[in-house]
Design a protein around this motif. Structure first.
Motif, PDB file in Angstrom:
ATOM      1  N   ALA A 177      -0.668   8.057  -2.610  1.00 13.31           N
ATOM      2  CA  ALA A 177       0.662   8.489  -2.167  1.00 13.31           C
ATOM      3  C   ALA A 177       1.809   7.453  -2.729  1.00 13.31           C
ATOM      4  CB  ALA A 177       0.824   9.130  -1.032  1.00 13.31           C
ATOM      5  N   TRP A 178       1.719   6.194  -2.200  1.00 20.92           N
ATOM      6  CA  TRP A 178       2.696   5.257  -2.377  1.00 20.92           C
ATOM      7  C   TRP A 178       2.781   5.030  -3.780  1.00 20.92           C
ATOM      8  CZ3 TRP A 178       1.844  -0.011  -3.508  1.00 20.92           C
ATOM      9  CH2 TRP A 178       3.066  -0.704  -3.176  1.00 20.92           C
ATOM     10  N   SER A 179       1.785   4.575  -4.655  1.00 16.13           N
ATOM     11  CA  SER A 179       1.716   4.268  -5.840  1.00 16.13           C
ATOM     12  C   SER A 179       2.267   5.444  -6.964  1.00 16.13           C
ATOM     13  CB  SER A 179       0.432   3.914  -6.503  1.00 16.13           C
ATOM     14  OG  SER A 179      -0.263   4.848  -6.524  1.00 16.13           O
ATOM     15  N   ALA A 180       2.171   6.599  -6.286  1.00 14.91           N
ATOM     16  CA  ALA A 180       2.642   7.807  -7.316  1.00 14.91           C
ATOM     17  C   ALA A 180       4.069   8.005  -6.946  1.00 14.91           C
ATOM     18  CB  ALA A 180       2.165   8.927  -6.951  1.00 14.91           C
ATOM     19  N   GLY A 181       4.664   7.387  -6.055  1.00 12.15           N
ATOM     20  CA  GLY A 181       6.353   7.333  -5.870  1.00 12.15           C
ATOM     21  C   GLY A 181       6.669   8.372  -5.139  1.00 12.15           C
ATOM     22  N   THR A 182       5.768   9.182  -4.643  1.00  9.67           N
ATOM     23  CA  THR A 182       6.309  10.626  -4.098  1.00  9.67           C
ATOM     24  C   THR A 182       6.495  10.677  -2.706  1.00  9.67           C
ATOM     25  OG1 THR A 182       3.662  11.091  -3.810  1.00  9.67           O
ATOM     26  CG2 THR A 182       4.617  11.974  -5.678  1.00  9.67           C
ATOM     27  N   ALA A 183       6.406   9.367  -2.113  1.00  8.48           N
ATOM     28  CA  ALA A 183       6.604   9.300  -0.626  1.00  8.48           C
ATOM     29  C   ALA A 183       7.689   8.218  -0.346  1.00  8.48           C
ATOM     30  CB  ALA A 183       5.459   8.928   0.008  1.00  8.48           C
ATOM     31  N   ASP A 184       8.753   8.655   0.415  1.00  8.84           N
ATOM     32  CA  ASP A 184       9.646   7.521   0.717  1.00  8.84           C
ATOM     33  C   ASP A 184       9.156   6.467   1.835  1.00  8.84           C
ATOM     34  OD1 ASP A 184      11.589   8.982  -0.687  1.00  8.84           O
ATOM     35  OD2 ASP A 184      12.182  10.435   1.014  1.00  8.84           O
ATOM     36  N   ASP A 185       8.117   6.755   2.578  1.00  6.84           N
ATOM     37  CA  ASP A 185       7.809   5.736   3.659  1.00  6.84           C
ATOM     38  C   ASP A 185       7.083   4.623   3.014  1.00  6.84           C
ATOM     39  OD1 ASP A 185       8.641   7.483   5.779  1.00  6.84           O
ATOM     40  OD2 ASP A 185       6.648   8.785   5.466  1.00  6.84           O
ATOM     41  N   SER A 186       6.943   3.572   3.731  1.00  4.12           N
ATOM     42  CA  SER A 186       6.337   2.331   3.277  1.00  4.12           C
ATOM     43  C   SER A 186       4.802   2.625   3.544  1.00  4.12           C
ATOM     44  CB  SER A 186       6.619   1.318   4.169  1.00  4.12           C
ATOM     45  OG  SER A 186       6.039   1.633   5.716  1.00  4.12           O
ATOM     46  N   LEU A 187       4.151   1.820   2.516  1.00  2.00           N
ATOM     47  CA  LEU A 187       2.595   1.867   2.350  1.00  2.00           C
ATOM     48  C   LEU A 187       2.085   1.770   3.771  1.00  2.00           C
ATOM     49  CD1 LEU A 187       0.192   1.930   0.901  1.00  2.00           C
ATOM     50  CD2 LEU A 187       0.230  -0.509   0.583  1.00  2.00           C
ATOM     51  N   ALA A 188       2.524   0.854   4.786  1.00  3.45           N
ATOM     52  CA  ALA A 188       1.812   0.732   6.007  1.00  3.45           C
ATOM     53  C   ALA A 188       2.154   1.918   6.988  1.00  3.45           C
ATOM     54  CB  ALA A 188       2.699  -0.399   6.643  1.00  3.45           C
ATOM     55  N   ASP A 189       3.213   2.786   6.922  1.00  2.29           N
ATOM     56  CA  ASP A 189       3.713   3.816   7.565  1.00  2.29           C
ATOM     57  C   ASP A 189       2.690   5.232   7.053  1.00  2.29           C
ATOM     58  OD1 ASP A 189       5.423   2.870   9.174  1.00  2.29           O
ATOM     59  OD2 ASP A 189       7.216   3.340   7.894  1.00  2.29           O
ATOM     60  N   LEU A 190       2.636   5.198   5.764  1.00  5.44           N
ATOM     61  CA  LEU A 190       1.678   6.193   5.154  1.00  5.44           C
ATOM     62  C   LEU A 190       0.293   6.011   5.525  1.00  5.44           C
ATOM     63  CD1 LEU A 190       3.048   6.200   1.572  1.00  5.44           C
ATOM     64  CD2 LEU A 190       3.145   8.056   3.178  1.00  5.44           C
ATOM     65  N   ARG A 191      -0.159   4.843   5.655  1.00  5.82           N
ATOM     66  CA  ARG A 191      -1.479   4.637   6.078  1.00  5.82           C
ATOM     67  C   ARG A 191      -1.644   4.820   7.540  1.00  5.82           C
ATOM     68  NH1 ARG A 191      -3.220   1.596   9.872  1.00  5.82           N
ATOM     69  NH2 ARG A 191      -2.066   0.064   9.368  1.00  5.82           N
ATOM     70  N   ARG A 192      -0.850   4.642   8.313  1.00  7.22           N
ATOM     71  CA  ARG A 192      -0.674   4.923   9.988  1.00  7.22           C
ATOM     72  C   ARG A 192      -0.932   6.342   9.960  1.00  7.22           C
ATOM     73  NH1 ARG A 192       3.374   0.911  10.075  1.00  7.22           N
ATOM     74  NH2 ARG A 192       2.721  -1.028  10.605  1.00  7.22           N
ATOM     75  N   ARG A 193       0.093   7.041   9.287  1.00 11.54           N
ATOM     76  CA  ARG A 193      -0.066   8.656   9.555  1.00 11.54           C
ATOM     77  C   ARG A 193      -1.460   9.204   9.159  1.00 11.54           C
ATOM     78  NH1 ARG A 193       5.482  10.493   6.726  1.00 11.54           N
ATOM     79  NH2 ARG A 193       4.609  12.362   7.162  1.00 11.54           N
ATOM     80  N   ALA A 194      -1.766   8.710   7.969  1.00 16.03           N
ATOM     81  CA  ALA A 194      -3.046   9.337   7.392  1.00 16.03           C
ATOM     82  C   ALA A 194      -4.272   8.756   8.495  1.00 16.03           C
ATOM     83  CB  ALA A 194      -3.377   8.661   6.067  1.00 16.03           C
ATOM     84  N   PHE A 195      -4.231   7.759   9.169  1.00 17.95           N
ATOM     85  CA  PHE A 195      -5.234   7.309   9.956  1.00 17.95           C
ATOM     86  C   PHE A 195      -5.190   8.183  11.188  1.00 17.95           C
ATOM     87  CE2 PHE A 195      -7.109   4.501  13.126  1.00 17.95           C
ATOM     88  CZ  PHE A 195      -8.262   4.357  12.730  1.00 17.95           C
ATOM     89  N   ALA A 196      -3.898   8.457  11.845  1.00 20.34           N
ATOM     90  CA  ALA A 196      -3.856   9.125  12.962  1.00 20.34           C
ATOM     91  C   ALA A 196      -4.299  10.709  12.836  1.00 20.34           C
ATOM     92  CB  ALA A 196      -2.425   9.325  13.413  1.00 20.34           C
ATOM     93  N   ALA A 197      -3.922  11.152  11.498  1.00 22.47           N
ATOM     94  CA  ALA A 197      -4.167  12.503  11.063  1.00 22.47           C
ATOM     95  C   ALA A 197      -5.905  12.640  11.202  1.00 22.47           C
ATOM     96  CB  ALA A 197      -3.378  12.990   9.782  1.00 22.47           C
TER      97      ALA A 197
END
Length: 218
Positions: A177-197
């Motif tokens: 998601a981060w490399s595709a540039g489709t998310a405004d969040d940082s890589l760390a935030d994206l990873r935390r949210r994905a792990f929590a989900a």
């Protein structure tokens, strides 16, 4: 007295800078050849020649083509992951340990740039996906073995497999998601949210009750 070169600069610093330059030259040559010829078709000899060094010099810096493909960022992360897991409090719930260790191993901006270059290369060379999957498999095994050891379960039990797979998948989802540039969040935030989900239905310890609802980090 110093050796001939930059006045006042210790010889060790010059040697270290030369090593860094050689390593960078090998990585750049390899990535260029992988993009032009394909990963499987590129040999270590060709990489060394393109970087203007001997083959034995290649193996002073990299153990294999896979090593140079993913760079020290990925491979050092595996070593750091092992050390961080081993140093974690023994009475801490394994799910909490894994989440905390992932936080401690988040990439800095330079490392993120190195990773994204390789992800872009994978998009152009689908054959590299198998190497990426092998790396993820190694990460999953490290995490699964840790959880199994902390819980007394076999590495093939569903609990270690679930926790390890959630951790690795959270990185994969965040990176894509981060490399595709489709998310405004940082890589760390994206990873935390994905792990929590992904771990919302996994108990902190095997055999314990899981709350009916769990907030996903934002």
């Amino acid at each position: 007295m110093t050796e001939l070169g930059i006045p006042g600069e210790p010889p060790t610093n010059r040697r270290e800078r030369k090593k860094q330059e050689t390593r960078a030259a090998l990585e750049q040559a390899a990535l260029r050849l992988f993009a032009e010829k394909g990963y499987q078709q590129t040999t270590v000899d060709e990489i060394a020649e393109a970087a203007d060094v001997a083959v034995r010099t290649f193996f002073r810096y990299f153990s294999s083509k896979q090593h140079i493909l993913f760079g020290d960022v990925a491979h050092q992360r595996i070593a750091h992951l092992r050390a961080a897991l081993a140093a974690s409090p023994p009475d801490e719930p394994p799910l909490e340990t894994v989440g905390g260790v992932l936080d401690a191993l988040d990439l800095d901006p330079d490392e993120q740039e190195q990773i994204i270059l390789r992800l872009r290369l994978m998009e152009r060379q689908p054959s590299l996906v198998s190497e990426y999957l092998l790396l993820n498999h190694e990460l999953r095994e490290v995490l699964g073995d840790f959880v199994a050891g902390r819980t007394g379960l076999a590495p093939t039990d569903s609990y270690p497999l679930l926790v390890a797979s959630a951790a690795v998948t959270s990185w994969d989802v965040a990176l894509r998601a981060w490399s595709a540039g489709t998310a405004d969040d940082s890589l760390a935030d994206l990873r935390r949210r994905a792990f929590a989900a992904l771990t919302a239905g996994i108990p902190a310890r095997p055999g314990t009750a899981q709350p009916t609802s769990r907030r996903v980090a934002r």
